[in-house]
Design a protein around this motif. Structure first.
Motif, PDB file in Angstrom:
ATOM      1  N   LYS A 178      -1.899   5.238 -12.846  1.00 40.35           N
ATOM      2  CA  LYS A 178      -2.138   3.818 -12.613  1.00 40.35           C
ATOM      3  C   LYS A 178      -3.147   3.270 -13.618  1.00 40.35           C
ATOM      4  O   LYS A 178      -2.924   2.222 -14.231  1.00 40.35           O
ATOM      5  CB  LYS A 178      -2.629   3.584 -11.183  1.00 40.35           C
ATOM      6  N   VAL A 179      -4.246   3.977 -13.796  1.00 39.86           N
ATOM      7  CA  VAL A 179      -5.270   3.530 -14.743  1.00 39.86           C
ATOM      8  C   VAL A 179      -4.726   3.538 -16.161  1.00 39.86           C
ATOM      9  O   VAL A 179      -4.945   2.591 -16.932  1.00 39.86           O
ATOM     10  CB  VAL A 179      -6.545   4.397 -14.624  1.00 39.86           C
ATOM     11  N   ARG A 229      -3.521   8.113  -9.392  1.00 38.82           N
ATOM     12  CA  ARG A 229      -4.665   7.331  -9.885  1.00 38.82           C
ATOM     13  C   ARG A 229      -4.727   7.340 -11.405  1.00 38.82           C
ATOM     14  O   ARG A 229      -4.899   6.293 -12.037  1.00 38.82           O
ATOM     15  CB  ARG A 229      -5.963   7.874  -9.288  1.00 38.82           C
ATOM     16  N   VAL A 230      -4.558   8.514 -12.007  1.00 41.13           N
ATOM     17  CA  VAL A 230      -4.607   8.620 -13.469  1.00 41.13           C
ATOM     18  C   VAL A 230      -3.484   7.802 -14.106  1.00 41.13           C
ATOM     19  O   VAL A 230      -3.711   7.054 -15.061  1.00 41.13           O
ATOM     20  CB  VAL A 230      -4.531  10.101 -13.913  1.00 41.13           C
ATOM     21  N   GLU A 286       2.733   1.578  -3.270  1.00 40.99           N
ATOM     22  CA  GLU A 286       1.815   1.530  -4.405  1.00 40.99           C
ATOM     23  C   GLU A 286       2.388   0.705  -5.555  1.00 40.99           C
ATOM     24  O   GLU A 286       2.467   1.142  -6.700  1.00 40.99           O
ATOM     25  CB  GLU A 286       1.451   2.944  -4.862  1.00 40.99           C
ATOM     26  N   ARG A 312       0.823  -1.209   0.000  1.00 41.65           N
ATOM     27  CA  ARG A 312       0.000   0.000   0.000  1.00 41.65           C
ATOM     28  C   ARG A 312       0.860   1.263   0.000  1.00 41.65           C
ATOM     29  O   ARG A 312       0.632   2.185  -0.772  1.00 41.65           O
ATOM     30  CB  ARG A 312      -0.931  -0.003   1.215  1.00 41.65           C
ATOM     31  N   ALA A 357      -2.634  12.439  -5.284  1.00 40.19           N
ATOM     32  CA  ALA A 357      -3.491  11.258  -5.345  1.00 40.19           C
ATOM     33  C   ALA A 357      -4.149  11.142  -6.719  1.00 40.19           C
ATOM     34  O   ALA A 357      -4.219  10.043  -7.289  1.00 40.19           O
ATOM     35  CB  ALA A 357      -4.548  11.316  -4.245  1.00 40.19           C
ATOM     36  N   THR A 358      -4.611  12.251  -7.272  1.00 38.23           N
ATOM     37  CA  THR A 358      -5.229  12.240  -8.601  1.00 38.23           C
ATOM     38  C   THR A 358      -4.212  11.818  -9.653  1.00 38.23           C
ATOM     39  O   THR A 358      -4.509  10.978 -10.508  1.00 38.23           O
ATOM     40  CB  THR A 358      -5.807  13.631  -8.944  1.00 38.23           C
TER      41      THR A 358
END
Length: 122
Positions: free
Chosen positions: A110-111, A107-108, A37, A34, A103-104
């Motif tokens: 990673k996706v 996330r972007v 990441e 975690r 965080a954004t």
């Protein structure tokens, strides 16, 4: 970063694992997944390498034997004392950004990476 670590025989992600264990103390392996990441399998490979080098030891959790607690060995503590302080990198790269922005972005990315990997598999 890699150039500073190469003489010590470790990579950047190995440094982050050692940093966590040296600065925070024994840490559950699942918690490192975690925190860093990264994929569980990737961390397992990194931890196995650190264990093989004698820098980290894995101890089965008393409650759930499948869970592993990681801690530095005496050799790991000695090596940590010799490693360059790379803690400034995070502040130099990400200082001034809000946690929400970071965080954004994470996330972007990673996706986007997952989408590219899926496309390459197809």
């Amino acid at each position: 970063m890699e150039d500073a670590l190469r003489p010590h025989g470790i990579g950047a992600t190995q440094w982050y694992v050692l940093h966590q264990l040296a600065q925070v103390g024994p840490t559950m392996q699942r918690e490192l997944v975690r925190l860093l990441e990264i994929e569980r399998a990737t961390l397992s490979t990194i931890v196995a390498t650190l264990v093989r080098k004698g820098l980290v030891e894995q101890v089965a959790d008393e409650v759930d034997q499948r869970q592993k607690l990681l801690r530095l060995t005496p050799a790991g503590r000695r090596l940590w004392g010799k490693l360059p302080d790379l803690g400034f990198i995070h502040e130099a790269a990400f200082g001034g950004f809000s946690e929400a922005d970071l965080a954004t972005t994470a996330r972007v990315l990673k996706v986007a990476t997952e989408r590219l990997n899926q496309r390459m598999k197809a």
